[in-house]
Structures are given as structure tokens and as C-alpha cells.
Design a protein around this motif. Sequence first.
Motif, PDB file in Angstrom:
ATOM      1  N   GLU A 241       0.835  -1.209   0.000  1.00 18.57           N
ATOM      2  CA  GLU A 241       0.000   0.000   0.000  1.00 18.57           C
ATOM      3  C   GLU A 241       0.863   1.249   0.000  1.00 18.57           C
ATOM      4  OE1 GLU A 241      -3.157  -0.393  -0.225  1.00 18.57           O
ATOM      5  OE2 GLU A 241      -3.589  -2.393   0.525  1.00 18.57           O
TER       6      GLU A 241
ATOM      7  N   SER B  63       3.382   3.416  -4.580  1.00 20.49           N
ATOM      8  CA  SER B  63       2.444   3.805  -5.633  1.00 20.49           C
ATOM      9  C   SER B  63       3.000   3.422  -6.994  1.00 20.49           C
ATOM     10  CB  SER B  63       2.180   5.306  -5.578  1.00 20.49           C
ATOM     11  OG  SER B  63       3.307   6.010  -6.048  1.00 20.49           O
TER      12      SER B  63
ATOM     13  N   LYS C 140      -1.781  -3.110 -10.590  1.00 19.24           N
ATOM     14  CA  LYS C 140      -0.773  -3.180  -9.536  1.00 19.24           C
ATOM     15  C   LYS C 140      -0.685  -4.576  -8.928  1.00 19.24           C
ATOM     16  CE  LYS C 140       0.475  -0.715  -5.274  1.00 19.24           C
ATOM     17  NZ  LYS C 140      -0.033   0.216  -4.234  1.00 19.24           N
TER      18      LYS C 140
END
Lengths: 224, 224
Positions: free
Chosen positions: B38, B41, B63
Motif C-alpha cells: 500500500e 504507488s 498493480k
Amino acid sequence: MTELSTMKDGVANQAEASDRVLQILAEAGRLFASKGFEGTSMRDIALACGISKSLLYHHFSNKDEIYARVAVGSTLELYLFVRDRIPDGPPSQKIRAFMVATAEYFRRYRWAWIASTTAFWNDPDRQRHKERLTRRDRFENFLRGLIQEAIDAGEIRKVDVPMTGRLILSSLNWMHRWYNPNKSATPEQIADTFFDMIFNGLRSGELVELPAAEPPKAGRRKSR
Amino acid sequence: MTELSTMKDGVANQAEASDRVLQILAEAGRLFASKGFEGTSMRDIALACGISKSLLYHHFSNKDEIYARVAVGSTLELYLFVRDRIPDGPPSQKIRAFMVATAEYFRRYRWAWIASTTAFWNDPDRQRHKERLTRRDRFENFLRGLIQEAIDAGEIRKVDVPMTGRLILSSLNWMHRWYNPNKSATPEQIADTFFDMIFNGLRSGELVELPAAEPPKAGRRKSR
DNA sequence: GTTTTCACCGACCGATCGGTCAAGCCCGGC
DNA sequence: GCCGGGCTTGACCGATCGGTCGGTGAAAAC
């Protein structure tokens, strides 16, 4: 020595905190533990508490402070917690007590423990992270002292002290990844078992003298 | 046995992948390992690679897929990697080889290892993890088989097999939290040391003289 | 020479992030 | 009465999130 036991729902050492603050810390700890720091939003925490997000900022200045109260505030007194549970006696039994006490701390403050050992553990630029690491160093050095004591007393072999400490702490620190509170064994029992395994070793048989001259491969036999 | 060794910069088992894809996987693994899933990015990854964010989506669908290629793709063959390095011989030496081989895998695919064992391990959406966890179960069951083998051969005591496996794996799985590649000891050497400590135990042998007046140590000895 | 393919990019999207703020609610002291 | 002050809120902010879109340029395929 346990005046530090102001706790609620596994939130350690949060004296003179209102019920609401304790609730926030408990819920935040649970969320940080299960979803990580970055993965937990302030909205998540507010929702879990059934309050508005703004209220979080009334009680805490920002997200980092909540984490600090959960994690730093919880590891705050791990060293003292454990130290006060080390009995007088042979050094090896002190090591055993060290492991059991650490496991008890883990059981009592489980979410905060997980949150503090999981979330951004290697973020270099977090100031308060350093404080936590300092505390953990003190904790680890305490264990190393006990190990050295046991060596000096002739109870354990002349092993590498820091490495031995890492082995012992590894057995405890990894527990949160597989421990299931619904299963029978308590963390304290697990720690006791690990101490037995590490201290006495897995090898069977009385310690006949070392097969030192023997290359490791050919070694021990006792066919099944 | 080592046809799976298409690797670059510690990215394991990524056969028939372009240089760019390998670069992305390497950088993403490093970032996931240090900042978490998390906390990393897509912009971070793109920036680290010196490419545009759009290009990430040209090579990967999202992702999660990047993470899957890093983590799942890396633990993919851990079991095979280790299994192929277990020699014939006494079961205890197989356990030792298991530990050393796992440590070698850790050293070679360090970032991917850390990323896969760190990031959202208890995400309630376990679907994408199921495959990875299945593989780890197979890995752990393999170790348990070796332990049982050693018990049957009479080489080690009649210990609790799952618990023993957890102790051994804990010593290896926690290594990434303190291992420093710039220090002298290699992961393989560390694993070897841990095996010695766990197998032989810390307790000093019979040859240690008995301090005459010393009271016995509270009966921790387990008779087999 | 034209078309297809492919690596690649800048601009942009709606959603969500951490955080702010002015204003209400509630309750004991006058 | 009504007055402060702590608890609580919803509306809102700029920034950033993961992800999309239309397009470019160059090599490969025809």
C-alpha cells in the motif's frame, strides 16, 4: 512494579486516557495489525469506532500520533514488563522466564504488538520510529546479558551471543504470523516449548562425546 | 534442476520476460519490500524505473499483477529450489540442508522474499494469496516430513513435529528483519549456525565440570 | 509503400487520501 | 434563565491514488 497495567482491550500503558481514546487505540491497533499502516485510512478507523473522522483529529493531532500511541506506547514498557518477571535463579531459567514473559506480553497486547512490528518497520525517516528501535535495542541487550550470564555460569556452551539472541527472538517474533488464539496452546506454553527445544536441543540420546572427527554426512545412525 | 534459473537482479523464475519487465519487477520488489504494498504507488515504481506510469499498464494489467509476479512468482519454486538441494544421508543433515538452501534462496531473491512475506499477509481478500499460501504449505509440509524422518530414525527426540517446524522456519523467516548484507556472515552461514544451536542445543555438554555445591537446575531435563 | 505491431508517453479521470474548519450539541455552573 | 467548554459533526480542501485514453514514432510484416 505493575502500575503500568492500565489497559483495555489489549491497549497497553495508556493511563489517564478517556474511554473514547482507548476505543480508538484498540480499533486502530486492530486495523493497523491486519491491514498495515498505509492500508488503514482514518475513515476506516472512524468507521470501526462508529464516530466521525473529525473526532479522531479532536483526540489526536494526526495519523502518526495514533500509530505512535498504539505501537510506541505499547512497546514502551516491554522491557520493564519482562524484566520484572525474571526470577532469581540459574541464568538458563532467566532466559526461559524472558521468553515466557515476552510471550505473555504478546498475548496481552497482541494487536498493538503486531501493528508495531509490522507497519513501516524500515522507514528511515520516521523520528519516533527511532525511539521504538532504541527501546527494542535495550530489550535485546537485556537478553544478551542473560545469555552471557548463562555462558559464564557454564550452563550453556560458548555460543555466539548476538546470534543466540537473534534465534531466541526470532522464535518469539515470528509467532504472530501463525499463532491462532483459538487453538489450545497459549503463547506462554509455546515459548516454553521453544525454550526446551533451543536449550536442550532436538538431538536424541545422552550427550555421548562429540563425533568431532567425523564428517557430517556419514554421521549418526540408528536405523528405524 | 536449474532450468528455473532465469533470473536478473534477484527476480526469480521470470522466464521469457523482456529486460524492461525484469527491470520493473526488480524495482517494484525493492519498493514493496521497503515500503509495503500500500505504501508503494505506481508512480513510485515508474519513477524508479525512469519510465512513464502508462508503460507499467502496458506491461501489466494492474498493480496486483506486478505484486503477483514479484511475490507469487518468486515463492513459486522455493519448494523445488530447496528440494533439489537436499542430499541423501541422515535425516538431520537433510534438515540442515533444508535450512541452508532456504537461506540461499533468501540471499538470492532477497527483495522478492521480503515483499512476499511482508505485504498484506492477512488481507481478508485471500484469493490472490491462496496460491502462494498453498505453495508455502507444501514447503512447510516438506520440512515436517524431514523432521518426522529424523524422529523415526532416532536422530532427534520425539518432539512435536509442527511446532519444531515452526521453530526452524521462524529462525529463517525473521532473518530479513535484521540481516545486513554488508556484514560478514552469509545467510547460509547463519542458517548453519541456527541449525547447530537448535539441533545440538545450547546446553553445555557432560564434559562441563559440575560446580560442587550448585543446586540442580529445577528439573528442566526431559527424559525421553 | 503501406499496414500492422509494439514500446512508450502526457493528459486526464473519479475516488480516496490525510487533514481543516465553522458550527452545533450537551451538560454542569451561575 | 444562559453561558461557557468539551465532545461531536458534515462539508470541504488540495494532493495523490490506481487506472484510462488517445496518440507518437519506429521497426517489422506484408
